[in-house]
Design a protein around this motif. Structure first.
Motif, PDB file in Angstrom:
ATOM      1  N   ARG A  38       0.851  -1.204   0.000  1.00 46.88           N
ATOM      2  CA  ARG A  38       0.000   0.000   0.000  1.00 46.88           C
ATOM      3  C   ARG A  38       0.879   1.245   0.000  1.00 46.88           C
ATOM      4  N   TYR A  39       0.306   2.360  -0.477  1.00 47.29           N
ATOM      5  CA  TYR A  39       1.043   3.630  -0.433  1.00 47.29           C
ATOM      6  C   TYR A  39       0.104   4.746  -0.007  1.00 47.29           C
ATOM      7  N   LEU A  40       0.544   5.513   0.983  1.00 50.61           N
ATOM      8  CA  LEU A  40      -0.239   6.663   1.461  1.00 50.61           C
ATOM      9  C   LEU A  40       0.413   7.946   0.983  1.00 50.61           C
ATOM     10  N   TYR A  87      -0.770  -0.782  -6.338  1.00 53.29           N
ATOM     11  CA  TYR A  87      -0.775  -0.547  -4.904  1.00 53.29           C
ATOM     12  C   TYR A  87      -2.224  -0.349  -4.452  1.00 53.29           C
ATOM     13  N   GLU A  88      -2.478  -0.660  -3.184  1.00 56.95           N
ATOM     14  CA  GLU A  88      -3.682  -0.160  -2.529  1.00 56.95           C
ATOM     15  C   GLU A  88      -3.352   1.302  -2.198  1.00 56.95           C
ATOM     16  N   ILE A  89      -4.192   2.243  -2.635  1.00 56.50           N
ATOM     17  CA  ILE A  89      -3.761   3.644  -2.547  1.00 56.50           C
ATOM     18  C   ILE A  89      -4.568   4.456  -1.525  1.00 56.50           C
ATOM     19  N   GLY A  90      -3.824   5.306  -0.820  1.00 57.18           N
ATOM     20  CA  GLY A  90      -4.445   6.174   0.174  1.00 57.18           C
ATOM     21  C   GLY A  90      -4.121   7.624  -0.097  1.00 57.18           C
ATOM     22  N   GLY A  91      -5.148   8.468  -0.016  1.00 57.87           N
ATOM     23  CA  GLY A  91      -4.944   9.910  -0.151  1.00 57.87           C
ATOM     24  C   GLY A  91      -5.686  10.594   0.974  1.00 57.87           C
ATOM     25  N   GLY A  92      -5.718  11.917   0.910  1.00 57.43           N
ATOM     26  CA  GLY A  92      -6.451  12.631   1.949  1.00 57.43           C
ATOM     27  C   GLY A  92      -6.028  14.074   1.983  1.00 57.43           C
TER      28      GLY A  92
END
Ligand code: 5AD
Length: 354
Positions: A142-144, A181-186
């Protein structure tokens, strides 16, 4: 939900109506991701940073901050500890640090994956496509990368590009998705200069990017940064407040619009309200907590913003208070890796097409 409804919720002040927003978010959370609260061990592996972000205490020009970089053995020892605590994931986070080389990180990922059953999440800033591909190949899951705000002008003002390299985190998130990737944003809530319209756009971007993980926390002024010294000059007339309620509204709306995403109750939210922050986040859309695993000797030096919650606590104490809080809410500690339901659905749709 259309844009007008989004804006209406973002500016809602009536406590009863807000109560119904929290209840809807909590029901959608239960229906789509269940009662498990997944724990991610957060390991802050380096405080070196080449960037000049106007909000962050790790910014390169902050010369008062003693920097550190953990070595491979230290990182591995903490990852094993995460597995011993029963976490499903370790998050390796840092400033944007070229001293964390492609090979160094690839080696760390391979070792964690061979020694433990943990999912590995990276949160190492804006790195080259080659590095992101190599780390995925080494086993990173995963990547944030928060895009902080989707308002391009505000983003450019608070997050200066490096010479010759325009910062485009939305493009990077798309690249990360292509790399599977499982992707994270915010985003941060209440950045000086941020409007309610900006936040409505941000939430629409969560859906457009099909984010698997959505992290939102209040902006907290840091005195050693330009935005921390800004005495209100950067505020706009439609300025979003950087408080708990505003953060919870964005979490709740993110849950309604991206029902299968993993959404943490962030440390920044717990910092604003030490007693209730985590509980509020978990009952208004959140389903993840990220207890800090960083060794005590380094923790104070990972000074993104002041008074970070749990800064004084060693890892086992931090875990104890988090677990008690989850049980008190009638929820369960997540078992296994806690992959995002959104990601699993996207992957199975892709393999079905292929
Ligand atoms: N207040 C709140 N959050 C901050 N971050 C950085 N600086 C601050 C601050 N002053 C957040 C950013 C970054 C994440 C790791 O921490 O959103 O993506």
């Amino acid at each position: 939900m259309n844009r007008d409804e989004l804006l209406q919720w973002l500016t809602e002040t009536n406590p009863e109506r807000l109560g119904s927003l929290w209840a809807q978010a909590d029901a959608v959370r239960r229906k789509h991701v269940g009662d498990e609260v997944h724990l991610r061990g957060l390991l802050e592996i380096s405080s070196h940073c080449v960037r000049h972000c106007l909000y962050c205490g790790l910014r390169a020009p902050n010369r008062d901050l003693p920097r550190y970089r953990m070595n491979t053995d230290e990182i591995l020892a903490c990852a094993r500890q995460a597995a011993d605590f029963g976490y499903g994931t370790v998050v390796l986070q840092s400033g944007e640090d070229p001293g964390l080389t492609n090979d160094f990180i690839a080696d760390v990922i391979r070792r964690i994956k061979s020694d433990t059953p943990l999912a590995v999440t990276l949160s190492l800033g804006e790195r080259s496509e080659q590095e992101l591909a190599a780390w995925r190949a080494a086993g990173a899951d995963r990547y944030l990368l928060r895009f902080e705000t989707s308002n391009a002008r505000l983003y450019a003002a608070i997050h200066p590009s490096l010479p010759g390299r325009r910062s485009d985190r939305i493009a990077l998130l798309r690249q990360l998705r292509e790399l599977e990737y499982e992707i994270g944003g915010g985003v941060m809530i209440g950045i000086p200069g941020q409007t309610f319209e900006d936040l409505a756009d941000d939430i629409e971007w969560f859906a457009r990017l099909d984010l698997d993980m959505i992290g939102v926390g209040p902006f907290i002024p840091h005195p050693a940064t330009p935005l921390g010294q800004d005495a209100g000059q950067s505020r706009v007339c439609n300025q979003v407040p950087n408080n708990e309620e505003m953060t919870c509204k964005v979490m709740a709306l993110a849950r309604l619009i991206c029902p299968e995403a993993n959404i943490p109750a962030t440390t920044a939210l717990a910092t604003l309200d030490r007693r209730n922050g985590m509980e509020l986040g978990l009952t208004r859309g959140g389903n993840v907590v990220m207890p800090n695993l960083t060794p005590a000797v380094y923790r104070r030096r990972y000074d993104i913003y002041p008074e970070k919650a749990n800064i004084q606590e060693a890892a086992p104490e931090c875990l104890g208070s988090v677990e008690r809080g989850i049980i008190r809410l009638g929820r369960r500690i997540g078992q296994g890796r806690g992959d995002s339901a959104n990601y699993l659905r996207r992957r199975s749709a892709a393999s079905w097409k292929a």
